[in-house]
Design an enzyme around this catalytic site. Structure first.
Site, PDB file in Angstrom:
ATOM      1  N   ARG A   1       0.851  -1.207   0.000  1.00 18.70           N
ATOM      2  CA  ARG A   1       0.000   0.000   0.000  1.00 18.70           C
ATOM      3  C   ARG A   1       0.885   1.255   0.000  1.00 18.70           C
ATOM      4  NH1 ARG A   1      -5.492  -0.387  -1.059  1.00 18.70           N
ATOM      5  NH2 ARG A   1      -5.416   1.778  -0.378  1.00 18.70           N
TER       6      ARG A   1
ATOM      7  N   HIS B   1      -3.897  -2.357  -7.933  1.00 14.36           N
ATOM      8  CA  HIS B   1      -4.726  -2.655  -6.759  1.00 14.36           C
ATOM      9  C   HIS B   1      -3.842  -3.338  -5.732  1.00 14.36           C
ATOM     10  CE1 HIS B   1      -7.944  -4.279  -4.217  1.00 14.36           C
ATOM     11  NE2 HIS B   1      -7.179  -5.365  -4.163  1.00 14.36           N
TER      12      HIS B   1
HETATM   13  P1  IDP Z   1      -7.754   1.692  -3.300  1.00 14.21           P
HETATM   14  O1  IDP Z   1      -7.601   0.993  -4.643  1.00 14.21           O
HETATM   15  O2  IDP Z   1      -6.696   2.742  -3.088  1.00 14.21           O
HETATM   16  O3  IDP Z   1      -7.875   0.727  -2.143  1.00 14.21           O
HETATM   17  P2  IDP Z   1     -10.633   2.073  -3.073  1.00 14.21           P
HETATM   18  O4  IDP Z   1     -11.287   3.182  -2.299  1.00 14.21           O
HETATM   19  O5  IDP Z   1     -10.685   0.698  -2.484  1.00 14.21           O
HETATM   20  O6  IDP Z   1      -9.126   2.522  -3.376  1.00 14.21           O
HETATM   21  O7  IDP Z   1     -11.309   2.066  -4.519  1.00 14.21           O
HETATM   22  C1  IDP Z   1     -11.141   0.980  -5.388  1.00 14.21           C
HETATM   23  C2  IDP Z   1     -10.847   1.513  -6.772  1.00 14.21           C
HETATM   24  O8  IDP Z   1     -11.991   2.231  -7.237  1.00 14.21           O
HETATM   25  C3  IDP Z   1      -9.708   2.554  -6.843  1.00 14.21           C
HETATM   26  O9  IDP Z   1      -8.434   1.974  -6.898  1.00 14.21           O
HETATM   27  C4  IDP Z   1     -10.060   3.279  -8.137  1.00 14.21           C
HETATM   28  O10 IDP Z   1      -9.682   2.516  -9.282  1.00 14.21           O
HETATM   29  C5  IDP Z   1     -11.585   3.338  -8.036  1.00 14.21           C
HETATM   30  N1  IDP Z   1     -12.045   4.573  -7.386  1.00 14.21           N
HETATM   31  C6  IDP Z   1     -12.003   4.889  -6.055  1.00 14.21           C
HETATM   32  N2  IDP Z   1     -12.532   6.098  -5.816  1.00 14.21           N
HETATM   33  C7  IDP Z   1     -12.942   6.556  -7.013  1.00 14.21           C
HETATM   34  C8  IDP Z   1     -13.584   7.787  -7.434  1.00 14.21           C
HETATM   35  O11 IDP Z   1     -13.881   8.680  -6.627  1.00 14.21           O
HETATM   36  N3  IDP Z   1     -13.836   7.918  -8.779  1.00 14.21           N
HETATM   37  C9  IDP Z   1     -13.528   6.943  -9.693  1.00 14.21           C
HETATM   38  N4  IDP Z   1     -12.937   5.786  -9.337  1.00 14.21           N
HETATM   39  C10 IDP Z   1     -12.638   5.596  -8.025  1.00 14.21           C
HETATM   40 MG    MG Z   2      -9.344  -0.695  -1.761  1.00  9.59          MG
END
Ligand code: IDP
Ligand code: MG
Length: 140
Positions: free
Chosen positions: A87, A117
């Site tokens: 992370r 991811h």
């Molecule tokens: P992370 O990948 O950093 O853990 P998460 O909040 O789990 O972030 O969101 C999963 C994925 O969803 C993100 O990596 C990104 O690809 C997408 N995502 C998250 N927030 C947004 C947003 O506000 N707009 C568009 N896509 C988003």
């Molecule tokens: Mg996530």
């Protein structure tokens, strides 16, 4: 520090630009071994299942469409403190907020197309690894 495993995905924006090798180097440089790896093209069902935790979020449909827009590389990373370490080197979800030198700062195109991811907890890591890999596929 415990030896952990975490699930990593190199997302379609990165495979499209042939960044798999460059991103894998980032993992290996910090002691994260690629213990399993497969290049696949997700189905919509698989993408929706993987991101089920986000199914009520406004970005869910677009995210799933993006995740099936090209191949992904699913992988198990293994090493000391692997979940938090991955992370850290990934950087913030939105590349605009990511620290210098992180994968997302250097490679991501947008908050959605953010190249990688990584699992966010031991529980999620176990669940996400089992979504794609059998124990016998993982060689640390
Ligand atoms: P992370 O990948 O950093 O853990 P998460 O909040 O789990 O972030 O969101 C999963 C994925 O969803 C993100 O990596 C990104 O690809 C997408 N995502 C998250 N927030 C947004 C947003 O506000 N707009 C568009 N896509 C988003
Ligand atoms: Mg996530």
């Amino acid at each position: 520090m415990p030896i952990e495993r975490t699930l990593s995905i190199i997302k379609p924006d990165a495979t499209r630009r042939d960044l798999t090798g460059k991103i894998n180097t980032r993992f290996e440089e910090v002691g994260l071994r690629i213990a399993a790896q497969r290049r696949i093209h997700l189905t919509l069902d698989q993408a929706q299942g993987f991101y089920a935790v986000h199914k009520d979020r406004a970005f869910f449909d677009d995210l799933c469409k993006f995740m099936i827009s090209g191949p992904v590389v699913v992988q198990v990373l293994e090493g000391e403190n692997a979940i938090a370490k991955n992370r850290e080197i990934m950087g913030a979800t939105n590349p605009a907020n990511a620290d210098q030198g992180t994968i997302r700062k250097d490679f991501a195109e947008s908050i959605e197309a953010n190249s990688v991811h990584g699992s966010d907890s031991p529980k999620t890591a176990a669940l996400e690894i089992s979504y794609f890999f059998n124990e016998l596929d993982i060689v640390g």
